[in-house]
Scaffold this active site. Structure first.
Site, PDB file in Angstrom:
ATOM      1  CE  LYS A 244      -3.775  -2.570   2.047  1.00  0.00           C
ATOM      2  NZ  LYS A 244      -4.485  -3.040   3.233  1.00  0.00           N
TER       3      LYS A 244
ATOM      4  CG  ASP B 106      -9.652  -0.577   4.582  1.00  0.00           C
ATOM      5  OD1 ASP B 106      -9.344  -0.808   3.394  1.00  0.00           O
ATOM      6  OD2 ASP B 106      -8.929  -0.883   5.549  1.00  0.00           O
TER       7      ASP B 106
ATOM      8  CD  GLN C  40      -3.405  -4.642   6.412  1.00  0.00           C
ATOM      9  OE1 GLN C  40      -3.232  -3.682   5.673  1.00  0.00           O
ATOM     10  NE2 GLN C  40      -4.111  -5.700   6.035  1.00  0.00           N
TER      11      GLN C  40
END
Ligand code: NDP
Length: 258
Positions: free
Chosen positions: A31, A98, A75
């Site tokens: 990322k 997200d 994460q």
């Protein structure tokens, strides 16, 4: 990116990683690399596994308040002593790149959203760019997680597919998957979808990211035996994974525009 920056719009992504899970480390590195490639500012907050939930949430509150950070990504999975739900709730929905915050999940359900979750959005982009229209097609999603299966089904529904969601208690799974014009596998088991589970001419999207017995990255679909009977199939690696990262970049830019 230069065009946006010229207008004073500077996307910035904060990536939080707690603990030292090797797979999470790879995802976070990918990322950050993607941000660097396209000129998005990114910063990593690598916290030790012993970090408390309160400490993590305090960091998120700080990031929520920082102007130069448009997107925040924590994460997953988190260490067991931290409640994922509380952490996701702490992220400002307008920075939730997200799209896991309940506000964003609800907006997706309604079809009026700021962000789409990266993996299902990446799948939809692959389908669209391949000239495939889900409208009226039998779409079968195997897997019902909040991250992939459920939102995937919703996006296929928004695209006017006739959607079936399968899970571990689905009876006669092969019969259901064989109906699929578009089959999305999000199970997390190597070679789970075998050739006899796929209709001739189907479109097969493999979301799975697993390690096989030799430790090699592989999907949920038995690619070698399925590829010749379907109209299109995504490989692993190189299929949905890179699209997920591309959608994260898109969401980060979008967050900077909100
Ligand atoms: P989860 O483990 O959260 O969900 C797996 C789903 O598969 C569950 O709904 C489960 O059913 C279902 N399932 C398990 N066994 C069976 C079975 N025998 N028959 C039918 N359904 C079954 O996984 P995720 O959704 O988070 O991830 C799925 C895969 O996608 C993983 O390999 C993950 O690594 C990968 N992934 C890839 C991404 C990418 O960027 N390419 C991003 C995110 C995930 P039940 O609910 O009943 O338990």
């Amino acid at each position: 990116m230069a065009e946006l920056q010229g207008k004073g719009i500077n996307p910035g992504l904060a990536v939080i990683i707690v603990g030292d899970d090797p797979a999470s480390r790879v995802y976070v590195n990918n990322k950050k690399k993607a941000c660097a490639e396209i000129g998005i500012y990114s910063e990593e907050h690598a916290l030790p596994a012993e970090t408390t939930e309160a400490e993590l949430i305090s960091l998120i509150h700080t990031l929520n308040g920082r102007k130069e950070i448009s997107g925040i990504l924590c994460q997953l999975p988190l260490p067991k002593h931290i409640c994922e739900e509380n952490v996701l709730l702490a992220i400002d929905p307008k920075k939730d790149v997200d799209a896991f915050h309940p506000v964003n999940v609800g907006k997706i359900m309604i079809g009026d959203y700021d962000f789409l979750p990266c993996t299902p959005a990446g799948v939809m982009e692959l389908i669209k760019e391949s000239g495939i229209d889900p409208a009226g097609k039998e779409c079968v999603v195997v897997g019902r997680s909040n991250i992939v299966g459920k939102p995937q089904a919703m996006l296929l529904l928004h695209a006017h597919g006739t959607v079936t969601i399968c899970h571990s208690r689905t009876k006669n799974l092969s019969e259901v998957t064989r109906r699929a014009d578009i089959l999305v596998a999000a199970v997390g088991k190597a070679n789970f979808i075998t050739s006899d589970m796929v209709k001739d001419g189907a479109v097969v999207i493999d979301v799975g990211m697993n390690r096989n017995s030799e430790g090699k990255l592989c999907g949920d679909v038995d690619f070698e035996n399925v590829k010749d009977k379907c109209a299109a199939i995504t490989p692993v690696p190189g299929g949905v994974g890179p699209m997920t990262i591309a959608m994260l970049m898109k969401n980060t830019v979008r967050a900077a525009l909100l």
